[in-house]
Enzyme design. Structure first.
Site, PDB file in Angstrom:
ATOM      1  N   HIS A   1       5.034  -8.577  -4.346  1.00 24.04           N
ATOM      2  CA  HIS A   1       3.646  -8.875  -3.940  1.00 24.04           C
ATOM      3  C   HIS A   1       3.288 -10.345  -4.187  1.00 24.04           C
ATOM      4  O   HIS A   1       2.725 -10.672  -5.234  1.00 24.04           O
ATOM      5  CB  HIS A   1       2.674  -8.005  -4.753  1.00 24.04           C
ATOM      6  CG  HIS A   1       2.615  -6.598  -4.308  1.00 24.04           C
ATOM      7  ND1 HIS A   1       1.672  -6.125  -3.420  1.00 24.04           N
ATOM      8  CD2 HIS A   1       3.393  -5.542  -4.621  1.00 24.04           C
ATOM      9  CE1 HIS A   1       1.857  -4.843  -3.198  1.00 24.04           C
ATOM     10  NE2 HIS A   1       2.900  -4.461  -3.926  1.00 24.04           N
TER      11      HIS A   1
ATOM     12  N   ILE B   1       5.831  -3.595  -7.579  1.00 24.73           N
ATOM     13  CA  ILE B   1       5.054  -2.364  -7.816  1.00 24.73           C
ATOM     14  C   ILE B   1       5.590  -1.270  -6.891  1.00 24.73           C
ATOM     15  O   ILE B   1       5.425  -1.348  -5.674  1.00 24.73           O
ATOM     16  CB  ILE B   1       3.553  -2.592  -7.521  1.00 24.73           C
ATOM     17  CG1 ILE B   1       3.001  -3.766  -8.333  1.00 24.73           C
ATOM     18  CG2 ILE B   1       2.750  -1.303  -7.796  1.00 24.73           C
ATOM     19  CD1 ILE B   1       1.597  -4.209  -7.923  1.00 24.73           C
ATOM     20  N   ARG B   2       6.267  -0.302  -7.452  1.00 30.20           N
ATOM     21  CA  ARG B   2       6.895   0.758  -6.640  1.00 30.20           C
ATOM     22  C   ARG B   2       7.625   0.144  -5.436  1.00 30.20           C
ATOM     23  O   ARG B   2       7.455   0.560  -4.287  1.00 30.20           O
ATOM     24  CB  ARG B   2       5.855   1.789  -6.174  1.00 30.20           C
ATOM     25  CG  ARG B   2       5.263   2.590  -7.344  1.00 30.20           C
ATOM     26  CD  ARG B   2       4.389   3.737  -6.870  1.00 30.20           C
ATOM     27  NE  ARG B   2       3.348   3.260  -6.003  1.00 30.20           N
ATOM     28  CZ  ARG B   2       3.133   3.698  -4.772  1.00 30.20           C
ATOM     29  NH1 ARG B   2       3.901   4.632  -4.264  1.00 30.20           N
ATOM     30  NH2 ARG B   2       2.161   3.198  -4.063  1.00 30.20           N
TER      31      ARG B   2
ATOM     32  N   CYS C   1       6.045  -5.527   0.492  1.00 31.19           N
ATOM     33  CA  CYS C   1       6.204  -4.203  -0.122  1.00 31.19           C
ATOM     34  C   CYS C   1       6.097  -3.076   0.928  1.00 31.19           C
ATOM     35  O   CYS C   1       6.989  -2.960   1.754  1.00 31.19           O
ATOM     36  CB  CYS C   1       5.227  -4.065  -1.287  1.00 31.19           C
ATOM     37  SG  CYS C   1       5.823  -2.876  -2.488  1.00 31.19           S
TER      38      CYS C   1
ATOM     39  N   GLU D   1       0.960 -12.061  -3.090  1.00 35.93           N
ATOM     40  CA  GLU D   1      -0.499 -12.307  -3.111  1.00 35.93           C
ATOM     41  C   GLU D   1      -1.093 -12.047  -4.502  1.00 35.93           C
ATOM     42  O   GLU D   1      -2.243 -12.385  -4.749  1.00 35.93           O
ATOM     43  CB  GLU D   1      -1.196 -11.429  -2.046  1.00 35.93           C
ATOM     44  CG  GLU D   1      -1.445  -9.976  -2.420  1.00 35.93           C
ATOM     45  CD  GLU D   1      -0.197  -9.083  -2.414  1.00 35.93           C
ATOM     46  OE1 GLU D   1       0.932  -9.594  -2.263  1.00 35.93           O
ATOM     47  OE2 GLU D   1      -0.359  -7.858  -2.597  1.00 35.93           O
TER      48      GLU D   1
ATOM     49  N   ARG E   1      12.882   3.562  -0.551  1.00 36.06           N
ATOM     50  CA  ARG E   1      11.531   3.423  -1.106  1.00 36.06           C
ATOM     51  C   ARG E   1      11.510   3.709  -2.610  1.00 36.06           C
ATOM     52  O   ARG E   1      12.295   4.521  -3.099  1.00 36.06           O
ATOM     53  CB  ARG E   1      10.580   4.394  -0.401  1.00 36.06           C
ATOM     54  CG  ARG E   1      10.388   4.057   1.060  1.00 36.06           C
ATOM     55  CD  ARG E   1       9.568   5.120   1.736  1.00 36.06           C
ATOM     56  NE  ARG E   1       8.251   5.236   1.159  1.00 36.06           N
ATOM     57  CZ  ARG E   1       7.555   6.363   1.126  1.00 36.06           C
ATOM     58  NH1 ARG E   1       8.058   7.478   1.602  1.00 36.06           N
ATOM     59  NH2 ARG E   1       6.350   6.371   0.609  1.00 36.06           N
TER      60      ARG E   1
ATOM     61  N   GLY F   1       0.870  -1.180   0.000  1.00 37.65           N
ATOM     62  CA  GLY F   1       0.000   0.000   0.000  1.00 37.65           C
ATOM     63  C   GLY F   1       0.896   1.215   0.000  1.00 37.65           C
ATOM     64  O   GLY F   1       1.776   1.348  -0.856  1.00 37.65           O
ATOM     65  N   GLU F   2       0.746   2.045   0.997  1.00 39.52           N
ATOM     66  CA  GLU F   2       1.572   3.253   1.092  1.00 39.52           C
ATOM     67  C   GLU F   2       2.108   3.336   2.517  1.00 39.52           C
ATOM     68  O   GLU F   2       1.339   3.494   3.463  1.00 39.52           O
ATOM     69  CB  GLU F   2       0.686   4.468   0.737  1.00 39.52           C
ATOM     70  CG  GLU F   2       1.441   5.726   0.480  1.00 39.52           C
ATOM     71  CD  GLU F   2       2.534   5.575  -0.573  1.00 39.52           C
ATOM     72  OE1 GLU F   2       2.241   5.071  -1.673  1.00 39.52           O
ATOM     73  OE2 GLU F   2       3.682   5.961  -0.280  1.00 39.52           O
ATOM     74  N   SER F   3       3.422   3.205   2.653  1.00 37.19           N
ATOM     75  CA  SER F   3       3.995   3.089   4.000  1.00 37.19           C
ATOM     76  C   SER F   3       3.768   4.332   4.860  1.00 37.19           C
ATOM     77  O   SER F   3       3.555   4.214   6.071  1.00 37.19           O
ATOM     78  CB  SER F   3       5.479   2.749   3.904  1.00 37.19           C
ATOM     79  OG  SER F   3       6.134   3.612   3.015  1.00 37.19           O
TER      80      SER F   3
HETATM   81  N1  GLN Z   1       6.138   2.703  -2.652  1.00 37.80           N
HETATM   82  C1  GLN Z   1       5.216   2.341  -1.613  1.00 37.80           C
HETATM   83  C2  GLN Z   1       5.659   2.934  -0.282  1.00 37.80           C
HETATM   84  O1  GLN Z   1       6.624   3.581  -0.200  1.00 37.80           O
HETATM   85  C3  GLN Z   1       5.069   0.841  -1.512  1.00 37.80           C
HETATM   86  C4  GLN Z   1       4.399   0.280  -2.753  1.00 37.80           C
HETATM   87  C5  GLN Z   1       3.675  -1.004  -2.571  1.00 37.80           C
HETATM   88  O2  GLN Z   1       3.366  -1.412  -1.444  1.00 37.80           O
HETATM   89  N2  GLN Z   1       3.334  -1.627  -3.673  1.00 37.80           N
HETATM   90  O3  GLN Z   1       5.016   2.736   0.700  1.00 37.80           O
END
Ligand code: GLN
Length: 188
Positions: A170, A134-135, A77, A172, A104, A46-48
């Site tokens: 990921h 993903i990112r 992630c 999942e 990140r 998600g987004e940390s």
């Molecule tokens: N780039 C996101 C972060 O810094 C992590 C991306 C992800 O969980 N797919 O939190």
């Protein structure tokens, strides 16, 4: 046994689907009380920064740290980032439950997402796995008590200590439940 999936933000639904298809009982965890009902926890991607902000608001930081003294956690992630010791996060400190330092978004933006066949070394066996990035964060440093389980080129992408399993991709998002199975069989 009940597996908790932290469900305050990010991609928790697919972890739940995977665990259910494996026959496990799951609950979505949003409070410290719900956390107490579980035997293991997954922190999804998600987004940390958002996750850590919500941990603060929901009094989850201390609860998760306490929980991990007895119960295992898997982070994927953004989940890996919040479990790390150090990450470039403007206003929050990660939980420091595994001795890794991360950078990140080190593999590029959303549109640079990619899938790569990597090898996992699990219980002395090499297993091929399709890793979805993903990112994704990059693990820049890790402590001597950590065990490396997988690499992408020269980068460590999956790592564990005694009570935390973390991967920068990921697991999942594939149909392959190898990593979830490994977590449950080896940590609980
Ligand atoms: N780039 C996101 C972060 O810094 C992590 C991306 C992800 O969980 N797919 O939190």
């Amino acid at each position: 046994m009940i597996i908790g999936i932290l469900g305050i933000q990010g991609g928790f639904a697919r972890h739940k689907d995977m665990l259910r298809s494996m026959g496990y009982n799951t609950i979505i965890v949003r409070t410290a009380e719900e956390l107490k009902k579980t035997n293991a926890l997954i922190i999804p991607g998600g987004e940390s920064t958002t996750l850590l902000n919500l941990f603060d608001k929901l009094q989850l930081s201390e609860a998760i740290k306490d929980y991990n003294k007895k119960s295992p956690i898997m982070g994927t992630c953004a989940g890996l980032i919040v479990l790390s010791k150090k990450a470039e996060l403007a206003q929050y400190s990660p939980l420091g439950l595994i001795d890794i330092e991360v950078s990140r978004n080190a593999y590029g933006r959303q549109k640079e997402s990619f899938i790569y066949k990597v090898n996992l070394e699990l219980n002395l066996k090499q297993i091929e796995f399709e890793a979805v990035f993903i990112r994704a964060p990059k693990i820049m440093k890790y402590g001597s008590e950590c065990r490396v389980l997988s690499k992408f080129k020269n980068d460590v992408i999956m790592i564990q200590n005694d009570s935390v399993l973390a991967c920068s991709f990921h697991p999942e998002l594939t149909l392959d439940n190898t990593i979830h199975k490994y977590f449950i069989k080896n940590f609980t």
